[in-house]
Design a protein around this motif. Structure first.
Motif, PDB file in Angstrom:
ATOM      1  N   LEU A 214      -6.963  -2.919  -2.006  1.00  0.00           N
ATOM      2  CA  LEU A 214      -5.607  -2.767  -2.542  1.00  0.00           C
ATOM      3  C   LEU A 214      -5.611  -2.836  -4.066  1.00  0.00           C
ATOM      4  N   ARG A 215      -6.520  -3.696  -4.591  1.00  0.00           N
ATOM      5  CA  ARG A 215      -6.676  -3.784  -6.044  1.00  0.00           C
ATOM      6  C   ARG A 215      -7.147  -2.465  -6.634  1.00  0.00           C
ATOM      7  N   LEU A 216      -8.105  -1.814  -5.954  1.00  0.00           N
ATOM      8  CA  LEU A 216      -8.608  -0.517  -6.434  1.00  0.00           C
ATOM      9  C   LEU A 216      -7.526   0.554  -6.362  1.00  0.00           C
ATOM     10  N   LEU A 217      -6.725   0.549  -5.292  1.00  0.00           N
ATOM     11  CA  LEU A 217      -5.626   1.509  -5.179  1.00  0.00           C
ATOM     12  C   LEU A 217      -4.600   1.292  -6.293  1.00  0.00           C
ATOM     13  N   ALA A 218      -4.272   0.027  -6.554  1.00  0.00           N
ATOM     14  CA  ALA A 218      -3.314  -0.285  -7.616  1.00  0.00           C
ATOM     15  C   ALA A 218      -3.822   0.174  -8.975  1.00  0.00           C
ATOM     16  N   SER A 219      -5.135  -0.008  -9.221  1.00  0.00           N
ATOM     17  CA  SER A 219      -5.721   0.418 -10.498  1.00  0.00           C
ATOM     18  C   SER A 219      -5.619   1.921 -10.677  1.00  0.00           C
ATOM     19  N   SER A 220      -5.805   2.665  -9.581  1.00  0.00           N
ATOM     20  CA  SER A 220      -5.702   4.128  -9.664  1.00  0.00           C
ATOM     21  C   SER A 220      -4.271   4.590  -9.919  1.00  0.00           C
ATOM     22  N   LYS A 221      -3.286   3.701  -9.659  1.00  0.00           N
ATOM     23  CA  LYS A 221      -1.877   4.026  -9.871  1.00  0.00           C
ATOM     24  C   LYS A 221      -1.324   3.413 -11.153  1.00  0.00           C
ATOM     25  N   GLY A 222      -2.205   2.806 -11.947  1.00  0.00           N
ATOM     26  CA  GLY A 222      -1.772   2.286 -13.241  1.00  0.00           C
ATOM     27  C   GLY A 222      -1.544   0.792 -13.298  1.00  0.00           C
TER      28      GLY A 222
ATOM     29  N   GLU B 175       0.832  -1.203   0.000  1.00  0.00           N
ATOM     30  CA  GLU B 175       0.000   0.000   0.000  1.00  0.00           C
ATOM     31  C   GLU B 175       0.871   1.260   0.000  1.00  0.00           C
ATOM     32  N   LYS B 176       1.920   1.247   0.816  1.00  0.00           N
ATOM     33  CA  LYS B 176       2.817   2.395   0.869  1.00  0.00           C
ATOM     34  C   LYS B 176       3.565   2.569  -0.446  1.00  0.00           C
ATOM     35  N   MET B 177       3.983   1.460  -1.031  1.00  0.00           N
ATOM     36  CA  MET B 177       4.665   1.513  -2.334  1.00  0.00           C
ATOM     37  C   MET B 177       3.780   2.165  -3.391  1.00  0.00           C
ATOM     38  N   LEU B 178       2.531   1.710  -3.437  1.00  0.00           N
ATOM     39  CA  LEU B 178       1.617   2.242  -4.450  1.00  0.00           C
ATOM     40  C   LEU B 178       1.377   3.731  -4.252  1.00  0.00           C
ATOM     41  N   LYS B 179       1.254   4.161  -3.010  1.00  0.00           N
ATOM     42  CA  LYS B 179       1.037   5.570  -2.741  1.00  0.00           C
ATOM     43  C   LYS B 179       2.254   6.418  -3.123  1.00  0.00           C
ATOM     44  N   LYS B 180       3.445   5.794  -3.103  1.00  0.00           N
ATOM     45  CA  LYS B 180       4.667   6.502  -3.476  1.00  0.00           C
ATOM     46  C   LYS B 180       5.021   6.320  -4.954  1.00  0.00           C
ATOM     47  N   GLY B 181       4.108   5.661  -5.694  1.00  0.00           N
ATOM     48  CA  GLY B 181       4.314   5.520  -7.131  1.00  0.00           C
ATOM     49  C   GLY B 181       5.205   4.366  -7.530  1.00  0.00           C
ATOM     50  N   ILE B 182       5.447   3.415  -6.627  1.00  0.00           N
ATOM     51  CA  ILE B 182       6.262   2.232  -6.937  1.00  0.00           C
ATOM     52  C   ILE B 182       5.316   1.079  -7.217  1.00  0.00           C
TER      53      ILE B 182
END
Length: 487
Positions: free
Chosen positions: A421-429, A388-395
């Protein structure tokens, strides 16, 4: 044939474009350029054909004005000849010809241009003629007074550096000796450093030391680059004790070491397997106020990890971070990989968190390795927080690792958290694939959450992930039939 014509034949460069054949002198002497005659023949004598001669002659008549001065010649060479596809290779030929004109003298501008041009194009034989024959015999007009031209040393330094780069150390040494005779006083330490480095690079350590001794005899003060070159040479020659002695001499001469000095010695200590001495050298850097670089950290961390001292590398990195000396841009992947391979994902997680605290990104390799390490250790909670932290930081993770983590969460009956987490990942590409949806639907099925599962099935249908009605019905029926299923 006149003497001047014979001289011109001898001066002509040897190439496929030129030849050593005589041409009637009468056709070459007193050639007019813009209505003016020259007492020295124009440089067309050795060209391969009369057609080429006539073309060059026409080119010279058009662009080279008389009387020739260094400024006019330099403008011609730089802005006219240099861009002509047929005649650009004749720059040295024209330059050499100009030096035979009695009324003309090259200055440091023309010398500097031809030396750089010949050096950059690796025409070392022609370059040797300029710096060993023409320049000493026909010095720049600036040298007519008490002092020599101040541009002599920079010109020779460029030539020496070029010969060292090409591994022609004998030529470089001869040019260095010639330069010493021409300049006022002693050469600068920068010239010594170029030649010393050339000897070291070509494995001639003894010659490098002799030149260093000459530098001391000449009362030229060595600088940090001089010592770094020789310390590195000693370390490469497995003479680490002598490298340490030279380091002490460096300090005794009030020459402050820089980060390269310390890095070289740390590598030397590690090569000798004196790991704690190498670590102590790093702390001495900090004590002296010398900024630790990313290279320093890589030498320390990678060296300790390769020697099986991963825990020591971890302690060192954490201590550097707490002291505020960890450099920007340091990448901790090797340490994380080593810790995870030793089943110590907890410390690896601490390293990554410390990187984030200092503003350094741990890198995708470190993050993926850590996620796998936490999964293998059964620490799914920390793995989910990390992703989750990785995705928020663009990793972004790769889809395989991401899906494996979601599956672990679903097996722990944390499907809703995995879905978020899947929805967060989708918002980050990082878009969910068929495998992702199947994992989540299976998780909701086990937990008896039909409504959430049906929503995912509808999403799959919208994205054309379901190929036929039979597959759709199978998923829906599975969810409804296992409404109260628990595992």
């Amino acid at each position: 044939m006149g003497t001047s014509v014979r001289k011109l034949i001898a001066l002509a460069p040897q190439s496929k474009h030129l030849r050593q054949k005589t041409t009637p002198a009468a056709s070459l002497l007193q050639v007019p350029v813009l209505g003016t005659s020259f007492p020295t023949p124009l440089p067309t004598l050795s060209l391969t054909s009369s057609t080429t001669q006539s073309q060059l002659l026409a080119f010279l008549k058009t662009h080279l004005k008389s009387p020739i001065t260094p400024q006019i010649l330099l403008h011609f060479l730089k802005n006219k000849l240099h861009y002509h596809p047929k005649f650009t290779h004749l720059d040295f030929h024209i330059f050499q010809w100009a030096s035979t004109i009695d009324s003309y003298r090259h200055d440091h501008h023309t010398y500097e241009w031809i030396v750089r041009t010949l050096a950059i194009s690796d025409r070392f034989d022609a370059l040797r003629v300029v710096v060993l024959d023409i320049m000493p015999s026909k010095p720049c007009p600036c040298s007519d007074g008490i002092f020599c031209c101040p541009r002599i040393e920079p010109i020779f330094r460029f030539a020496i550096n070029s010969y060292c780069r090409a591994g022609r150390l004998d030529d470089a040494s001869i040019i260095f000796s010639t330069m010493r005779k021409l300049i006022d006083g002693k050469p600068s330490v920068a010239v010594y450093n170029i030649l010393i480095h050339g000897f070291v690079k070509n494995g001639q350590h003894d010659k490098a030391l002799r030149l260093y001794d000459q530098l001391i005899l000449d009362r030229v003060k060595p600088d940090v680059f001089t010592f770094n070159i020789l310390i590195s040479s000693y370390c490469k020659s497995s003479k680490f004790g002598l490298a340490l002695n030279l380091f002490k001499e460096m300090r005794a001469k009030n020459c402050e070491p820089n980060v390269v000095s310390f890095n070289t010695l740390i590598k030397g200590f590690f090569k000798e397997r004196n790991f704690e001495e190498g670590v102590s050298m790093a702390y001495e850097m900090i004590k002296l106020g010398c900024q630790i670089s990313s290279v320093t950290c890589l030498i320390l961390v990678n060296g300790l990890c390769k020697a099986g001292r991963t825990l020591r590398a971890y302690e060192l990195l954490i201590d550097f971070s707490k002291k505020g000396v960890l450099p920007d841009g340091f990448e901790c992947s090797n340490l994380v990989v080593s810790l995870c391979s030793e089943s110590d994902a907890g410390r690896a997680l601490e390293v990554v968190e410390e990187m984030w605290k200092t503003g350094n990104s741990p890198g995708i390799i470190a993050c993926i390795t850590l996620v796998e390490g936490l999964r293998n250790a059964g620490n799914i909670e920390d793995a989910l927080k990390l992703v989750e932290k990785m995705l928020k930081k663009g990793i972004q993770l790769d889809s395989v690792t991401f899906n494996c983590l979601l599956q672990d969460a679903c097996h722990l009956r944390r499907t809703a958290e995995a879905d978020r987490l899947r929805l967060l990942a989708s918002s980050k590409g990082l878009n969910a694939d068929v495998v992702t949806y199947n994992i989540l639907i299976a998780g909701y099925t086990r937990e008896g959450k039909t409504k959430e599962g049906e929503h995912l099935v509808e999403e799959m249908l919208d994205k054309d992930y379901i190929s036929d009605i039979a597959s759709y019905n199978s998923l829906i029926d599975g969810l409804r039939n296992n409404r109260n299923f628990a595992s």
